[in-house]
Design a protein around this motif. Structure first.
Motif, PDB file in Angstrom:
ATOM      1  N   SER A  52       0.879  -1.174   0.000  1.00 11.66           N
ATOM      2  CA  SER A  52       0.000   0.000   0.000  1.00 11.66           C
ATOM      3  C   SER A  52       0.914   1.221   0.000  1.00 11.66           C
ATOM      4  N   GLU A  53       1.123   1.760  -1.170  1.00 17.27           N
ATOM      5  CA  GLU A  53       2.070   2.857  -1.371  1.00 17.27           C
ATOM      6  C   GLU A  53       1.555   3.728  -2.513  1.00 17.27           C
ATOM      7  N   ARG A  54       2.200   4.838  -2.734  1.00 20.95           N
ATOM      8  CA  ARG A  54       1.940   5.608  -3.941  1.00 20.95           C
ATOM      9  C   ARG A  54       2.679   4.974  -5.115  1.00 20.95           C
ATOM     10  N   CYS A  55       1.980   4.800  -6.218  1.00 24.46           N
ATOM     11  CA  CYS A  55       2.623   4.501  -7.494  1.00 24.46           C
ATOM     12  C   CYS A  55       2.347   5.728  -8.351  1.00 24.46           C
ATOM     13  N   LEU A  56       3.315   6.600  -8.422  1.00 25.21           N
ATOM     14  CA  LEU A  56       3.105   7.904  -9.043  1.00 25.21           C
ATOM     15  C   LEU A  56       2.710   7.755 -10.514  1.00 25.21           C
ATOM     16  N   GLU A  57       1.750   8.572 -10.919  1.00 26.18           N
ATOM     17  CA  GLU A  57       1.341   8.573 -12.313  1.00 26.18           C
ATOM     18  C   GLU A  57       2.479   9.110 -13.189  1.00 26.18           C
ATOM     19  N   PRO A  58       2.498   8.738 -14.470  1.00 30.31           N
ATOM     20  CA  PRO A  58       3.542   9.258 -15.365  1.00 30.31           C
ATOM     21  C   PRO A  58       3.512  10.781 -15.418  1.00 30.31           C
ATOM     22  N   PRO A  59       4.656  11.418 -15.627  1.00 33.97           N
ATOM     23  CA  PRO A  59       4.677  12.882 -15.693  1.00 33.97           C
ATOM     24  C   PRO A  59       3.830  13.409 -16.843  1.00 33.97           C
ATOM     25  N   ARG A 114      -2.625  20.485  -9.721  1.00 36.15           N
ATOM     26  CA  ARG A 114      -2.962  20.376  -8.300  1.00 36.15           C
ATOM     27  C   ARG A 114      -2.786  18.938  -7.805  1.00 36.15           C
ATOM     28  N   GLN A 115      -3.225  17.955  -8.613  1.00 38.81           N
ATOM     29  CA  GLN A 115      -3.027  16.563  -8.231  1.00 38.81           C
ATOM     30  C   GLN A 115      -1.552  16.185  -8.288  1.00 38.81           C
ATOM     31  N   GLU A 116      -0.853  16.709  -9.269  1.00 37.75           N
ATOM     32  CA  GLU A 116       0.587  16.448  -9.362  1.00 37.75           C
ATOM     33  C   GLU A 116       1.314  16.976  -8.126  1.00 37.75           C
ATOM     34  N   ARG A 117       0.823  18.098  -7.584  1.00 36.53           N
ATOM     35  CA  ARG A 117       1.467  18.684  -6.412  1.00 36.53           C
ATOM     36  C   ARG A 117       1.433  17.720  -5.226  1.00 36.53           C
ATOM     37  N   TRP A 118       0.326  17.002  -5.033  1.00 34.37           N
ATOM     38  CA  TRP A 118       0.256  16.011  -3.939  1.00 34.37           C
ATOM     39  C   TRP A 118       1.364  14.980  -4.102  1.00 34.37           C
ATOM     40  N   ASN A 119       1.527  14.458  -5.322  1.00 32.79           N
ATOM     41  CA  ASN A 119       2.583  13.477  -5.571  1.00 32.79           C
ATOM     42  C   ASN A 119       3.958  14.040  -5.271  1.00 32.79           C
ATOM     43  N   ARG A 120       4.223  15.240  -5.782  1.00 32.60           N
ATOM     44  CA  ARG A 120       5.559  15.813  -5.635  1.00 32.60           C
ATOM     45  C   ARG A 120       5.828  16.241  -4.197  1.00 32.60           C
ATOM     46  N   ASP A 121       4.804  16.731  -3.498  1.00 32.85           N
ATOM     47  CA  ASP A 121       4.980  17.063  -2.086  1.00 32.85           C
ATOM     48  C   ASP A 121       5.326  15.813  -1.278  1.00 32.85           C
ATOM     49  N   SER A 122       4.632  14.713  -1.571  1.00 30.21           N
ATOM     50  CA  SER A 122       4.918  13.459  -0.871  1.00 30.21           C
ATOM     51  C   SER A 122       6.343  12.995  -1.134  1.00 30.21           C
ATOM     52  N   ASP A 123       6.750  13.072  -2.392  1.00 27.71           N
ATOM     53  CA  ASP A 123       8.093  12.625  -2.762  1.00 27.71           C
ATOM     54  C   ASP A 123       9.163  13.484  -2.096  1.00 27.71           C
ATOM     55  N   ILE A 124       8.992  14.792  -2.131  1.00 30.39           N
ATOM     56  CA  ILE A 124       9.994  15.686  -1.549  1.00 30.39           C
ATOM     57  C   ILE A 124      10.030  15.554  -0.033  1.00 30.39           C
ATOM     58  N   THR A 125       8.883  15.298   0.587  1.00 28.84           N
ATOM     59  CA  THR A 125       8.872  15.084   2.033  1.00 28.84           C
ATOM     60  C   THR A 125       9.723  13.875   2.405  1.00 28.84           C
ATOM     61  N   MET A 126       9.566  12.775   1.678  1.00 31.61           N
ATOM     62  CA  MET A 126      10.361  11.583   1.979  1.00 31.61           C
ATOM     63  C   MET A 126      11.840  11.826   1.675  1.00 31.61           C
ATOM     64  N   GLN A 173      12.057   8.001  -1.106  1.00 34.56           N
ATOM     65  CA  GLN A 173      11.306   8.514  -2.241  1.00 34.56           C
ATOM     66  C   GLN A 173       9.943   7.854  -2.380  1.00 34.56           C
ATOM     67  N   GLU A 174       9.042   8.529  -3.114  1.00 40.74           N
ATOM     68  CA  GLU A 174       7.875   7.892  -3.702  1.00 40.74           C
ATOM     69  C   GLU A 174       8.298   7.390  -5.083  1.00 40.74           C
ATOM     70  N   ARG A 175       7.602   6.350  -5.582  1.00 40.65           N
ATOM     71  CA  ARG A 175       8.037   5.702  -6.815  1.00 40.65           C
ATOM     72  C   ARG A 175       6.920   5.629  -7.840  1.00 40.65           C
ATOM     73  N   ASP A 176       7.295   5.731  -9.124  1.00 38.77           N
ATOM     74  CA  ASP A 176       6.334   5.472 -10.193  1.00 38.77           C
ATOM     75  C   ASP A 176       6.465   4.010 -10.623  1.00 38.77           C
ATOM     76  N   GLN A 177       5.686   3.596 -11.598  1.00 43.00           N
ATOM     77  CA  GLN A 177       5.681   2.175 -11.963  1.00 43.00           C
ATOM     78  C   GLN A 177       7.046   1.715 -12.463  1.00 43.00           C
ATOM     79  N   ASP A 178       7.709   2.557 -13.210  1.00 39.39           N
ATOM     80  CA  ASP A 178       9.041   2.203 -13.695  1.00 39.39           C
ATOM     81  C   ASP A 178      10.013   2.013 -12.527  1.00 39.39           C
ATOM     82  N   ASP A 179       9.911   2.895 -11.524  1.00 41.03           N
ATOM     83  CA  ASP A 179      10.765   2.760 -10.330  1.00 41.03           C
ATOM     84  C   ASP A 179      10.494   1.441  -9.611  1.00 41.03           C
TER      85      ASP A 179
END
Length: 421
Positions: A347-354, A360-372, A379-385
């Motif tokens: 149960s994690e974020r799988c970030l959507e492709p850029p 606004r939705q992208e900001r949630w992803n990037r805020d989460s990633d930068i916080t970690m 980091q938060e990870r996308d499917q490729d990661d």
């Protein structure tokens, strides 16, 4: 007679002033505002159009806050390291101002020991962000946002976590990257520079019990946040298809997710693993009706997994705390216990492709990633990661599916072990 709501009135005001501004720009053959690099850096507007623009800004600001709602207002100001919110939380003012009657600046100064002039200045700044309001000169009353702080006990430690831990870590993150550009170590994070420590975040908190307790309370509040409820885990997978299967909840703390699944699927059994001090506390709190199906085991996830043959090994919000180097160690520690076809679920974020989400939705992803990144050099990870991480651990880990549910803040990443017995 129906009265117009405030949000509708603001929307109409926004429309009217937007049209007025746009018509002026068109009439005078001026380019419209945009984010393009060749957009005007400043407009020289006549007084009446400048007044319309300012009225538009004021209405946009008020509507933005109203649309956020009280809890989201607090969340937004926590990440913005608001002076007003920090003042309120530092002196517990949300509790010192009575919900029904309010208080004077002088009464609050007497209770906190602060000079009334300085307290007044600090609070009046906070009031511009709808944190308290001055109902009449010298008199402080609650808004919905400060009332939320008063009636939701865990909201305050969550806010303090954002301002006192996450904010300073972010401010030092770029310096950490410059100092340790290739490092994957947790002790090379912005958090460590912010706290002048050589210890990684969790070890540092262990030596500072007050901050550890605040961190735990903040995480407890986060579990109740819209989009993070455990109900999404139940919806994202066909748990009934596992029959009488065993699920190992690795790093599962008090086993709240396992307990929720167990209530809905009585044929399943669960083993919740975490560090010894967590497990000892958790054992005493499991509901009696689940005690025969939800058990607890002390286990370090970086060492070999002792429970063999489970249907599922489940991790909730674990891997985003760790860089790839350490996630690979966690995955490899599972291998001796895995039977063919066993699932590993995250149960994690799988970030959507850029370039696919609204900003606004992208900001949630990037805020989460930068916080970690800032807190633990992770980091938060996308499917490729995720796919690269699994291959690096062992090519026999395969990514089966990423289940995304509407409104959920965490996805369910389903991996299968394709190795032989």
């Amino acid at each position: 007679m129906t009265t117009t709501s405030r949000i509708v009135a603001l929307a109409k005001e926004i429309e009217a002033n937007t049209i007025k501004l746009d018509e002026y720009l068109e009439k005078n053959d001026l380019p419209r505002p945009s984010f393009d690099a060749d957009a005007p850096l400043m407009y020289q507007l006549p007084p009446d159009i400048a007044a319309a623009q300012e009225a538009l800004n004021a209405a946009l600001d008020e509507l933005w806050w109203l649309n956020q709602g009280p809890i989201q207002t607090i969340v937004a100001k926590s990440f913005a390291t608001s002076v007003g919110l920090r003042t309120i939380l530092r002196y517990n003012l949300q509790s010192l101002v009575p919900l029904d009657t309010g208080a004077t600046f002088q009464e609050l100064a007497d209770k906190t020991g602060l000079p009334v002039k300085k307290l007044t200045r600090l609070l009046r700044h906070g009031m511009t962000d709808h944190l308290f309001r001055e109902s009449e000169p010298g008199f402080v009353k609650h808004t919905a946002a400060t009332k939320a702080l008063a009636v939701i006990p865990l909201l305050a430690p969550w806010s303090l976590m954002g301002m006192s831990e996450v904010g300073p870590a972010k401010m030092h993150m770029v310096d950490a990257v410059a100092k340790w550009p290739e490092s994957e170590e947790l002790e090379h994070a912005g958090f460590c520079l912010a706290n002048n420590t050589s210890k990684q975040m969790f070890d540092f908190f262990e030596e500072n019990p007050e901050r550890m307790n605040r961190f735990k309370d903040a995480m407890s509040f986060l579990q109740t946040f819209p989009g993070l409820q455990t109900s999404y885990v139940l919806e994202a997978f066909d748990w009934a298809a596992l029959g009488k299967g065993l699920i190992v909840d690795v790093g599962g703390s008090h086993g709240l997710v396992s307990q929720d699944i167990a209530r809905q699927f009585p044929s399943l059994t669960f083993i919740v693993q975490d560090l010894p001090n967590v497990i000892e506390d958790a054992k005493s709190k499991v509901p009696a009706e689940l005690a025969d199906r939800v058990s607890f085991m002390a286990h370090d996830m970086f060492t070999e997994q002792p429970v063999h043959g489970a249907e599922v090994y489940y991790f909730r919000w674990i891997f985003h705390d760790w860089s790839d180097k350490y996630c690979i160690r966690i995955l490899r520690s599972l291998i001796p216990a895995l039977k063919p076809g066993a699932r590993i679920m995250f149960s994690e974020r799988c970030l959507e492709p850029p370039c696919t989400l609204p900003l606004r939705q992208e900001r949630w992803n990037r805020d989460s990633d930068i916080t970690m990144f800032a807190m633990s050099n992770s980091q938060e990870r996308d499917q490729d990661d995720w796919e690269k991480l699994l291959r690096a651990a062992d090519p026999r880990f395969t990514l089966d599916e990423v289940k995304r549910l509407p409104d959920a803040k965490l996805d369910l990443i389903i991996t299968r072990w394709e190795g032989s017995a």
